[in-house]
Design an enzyme around this catalytic site. Structure first.
Site, short mmCIF file in Angstrom:
data_model
loop_
_atom_site.label_atom_id
_atom_site.label_comp_id
_atom_site.label_asym_id
_atom_site.label_seq_id
_atom_site.Cartn_x
_atom_site.Cartn_y
_atom_site.Cartn_z
N ASP A 223 -13.58 -0.87 -15.52
CA ASP A 223 -13.09 -1.92 -14.64
C ASP A 223 -13.77 -1.80 -13.28
OD1 ASP A 223 -11.05 -3.78 -13.30
OD2 ASP A 223 -10.21 -3.64 -15.31
N HIS B 166 -8.47 -4.55 -8.89
CA HIS B 166 -8.19 -4.88 -10.30
C HIS B 166 -8.09 -3.63 -11.17
CE1 HIS B 166 -9.10 -6.72 -14.32
NE2 HIS B 166 -8.40 -7.71 -13.82
N SER C 134 -5.53 -9.64 -18.33
CA SER C 134 -5.95 -8.34 -17.77
C SER C 134 -4.79 -7.37 -17.72
CB SER C 134 -6.48 -8.51 -16.34
OG SER C 134 -7.83 -8.85 -16.32
#
Length: 449
Positions: free
Chosen positions: A135, A198, A382
């Site tokens: 990520d 994220h 996600s």
């Protein structure tokens, strides 16, 4: 599944007798006609030399150049023009040639919904396992992860053509060891805030552990984490427009994902890696497995190798709200494709869905870690995917001899049925239930799954 080293590392498994012509991506052919050269991945057949083929590429045309040929024994990256592509079409050492695509992160109470709380209380909490998270890196000193980061790595390309800048703290295209995936770096700062949140959020969902100020445990609170930075900072507005963003934005090259996955294959045994989470992908939807499309299935050799080693490649299905399709690389047959539900098991409008989907997990208003030792709410597939990546850590602890396919089947058989309409057909898929999945007695198979 959706019916699916550095130079010293082992070559990925494949057919060693392959003598067929290289597979050339039609999309790459079209783009090369429009541009002078395109950043491309040259995947080699087993036993072929990266150095030899790369050297020939350098001599093929003044318009082509090798960008990276030292990190993998299986592929390399080059800018390819039309003349060089014609030569590659006839090179029997080459398996496939396709564009080095850029993927976007699929942006934006859940553990109670999937009953991992009950599974944790029964002792199934991921102890002894590791979840790899490919990520945007991690806030490595966040209290949600204290003492449980097994190692870190970074594979992040720079490109003048795309305006890409490496996010590796050493400013190089790769880095391994403690601090390699750390997001507390200047390149992650945009308008005074950390824009690389994220990966930290995703990691917390999979394996965060309760600490003062935290909302709750992650799915596998005793599992270790292996965060790997695979994104680059993009300062070119035209490149950012690929993902519908404005500059600066953060996108991931397929080649960096491949290098990261190869790295995971080398440390699987060292860290007992149970799953790899990839909450990223492209915008195009696929209604059937995309294995034959080199533009979408660039990481399939690595997914196949990991599945063979017992590691589940868990991928977010995408947030385009497609009724019968998932994004790449979730469309690869050896991926575990995950869609999102809310806490009432209703489907949010953003989630992709359809027959290629393997599982559902919560993905609406999920509270997890963000940089600077804080917590925040995000939503999207996600957020659904790391619930499943954490679930595979629990399954590895509970059923250590299971294959990926066997653990996936159990998650499907013991999950809560979620019915939805897909292109006019009623489809049922399971939302994971970790209390049922980790009990000795197996629940009845859900019809239609």
């Amino acid at each position: 599944m959706t019916t699916g080293a550095l130079c010293a590392g082992p070559a990925l498994r494949a057919d060693t007798t392959d003598t067929g012509d290289p597979i050339i991506s039609p999309a790459l052919v079209s783009e090369i006609k429009e541009k002078s050269a395109v950043r491309s991945i040259i995947q080699l057949k087993p036993g072929q030399s990266v150095e030899a083929v790369a050297a020939d590429i350098e001599q093929a045309s003044e318009g082509s150049r090798v960008l990276e040929a030292a990190q993998s024994p299986n592929f390399f990256v080059a800018e390819v023009d039309g003349t060089t592509l014609e030569k590659l079409k006839r090179d029997s050492r080459v398996q496939s040639v396709y564009k080095d695509e850029l993927s976007m992160p699929f942006l934006d109470t859940s553990t109670v919904t999937i009953r991992s709380v009950q599974a944790n209380r029964a002792g199934w909490n991921g102890t002894g396992t590791t979840v790899a998270v490919l990520d945007t890196g991690i806030d490595s000193d966040h209290p949600f992860f204290t003492g449980r980061i097994a190692d870190e790595a970074c594979f992040s390309s720079s490109s003048g053509r795309d305006g890409a800048v490496s996010l590796c703290p050493n400013n190089q295209p790769s880095q391994t060891g403690p601090g390699s995936a750390n997001v507390e770096i200047p390149q992650c700062t945009v308008n005074g805030a950390n824009a690389c949140s994220h990966g930290t959020h995703v990691a917390g969902i999979a394996a965060g552990r309760m600490t003062p100020g935290a909302p709750a445990n992650g799915v596998a609170p005793e599992a270790r984490l292996l965060p790997i930075q695979v994104f680059s900072r993009i300062d070119n507005p035209l490149t950012c427009a690929i993902g519908g963003s404005t500059a600066p934005c953060f996108l991931s090259y397929t080649s960096d994902q491949k290098l990261a996955l190869e790295y995971v294959t080398r440390v699987v045994r060292t860290f007992n890696v149970a799953s790899v989470n990839m909450s990223l992908g492209g915008s195009r939807g696929y209604t059937e497995a995309c294995d034959a499309d080199p533009a979408a299935s660039g990481v399939k050799p690595e997914f196949d190798a990991l599945a063979g080693l017992g590691v589940a490649p868990v991928v977010a299905a995408g947030n385009a709200g497609l009724p019968n399709a998932v994004s790449s690389p979730a469309c690869i047959s050896t991926a575990v494709a995950v869609g999102a539900t809310d806490d009432a098991d209703a489907l949010p409008t953003f989630t992709n869905r359809g027959n290629l989907l393997d599982l559902f997990a919560p993905g609406v208003a999920v509270n997890s870690a963000v940089p600077d030792d804080a917590y925040g709410v995000k939503q999207g597939t996600s957020m659904a995917a790391p619930h499943v990546a954490g679930a595979f850590a629990l399954m590895r602890q509970r059923f250590p001899e299971n294959t990926v396919a066997q653990s996936l089947q159990r998650l499907q058989d013991t999950g809560t049925p979620v019915q939805f309409d897909s292109a006019g057909t009623a489809v049922i898929k399971s939302r994971i239930d970790m209390e049922r999945a980790t009990t000795t007695a197996q629940a009845p198979v859900n019809p239609g799954i």
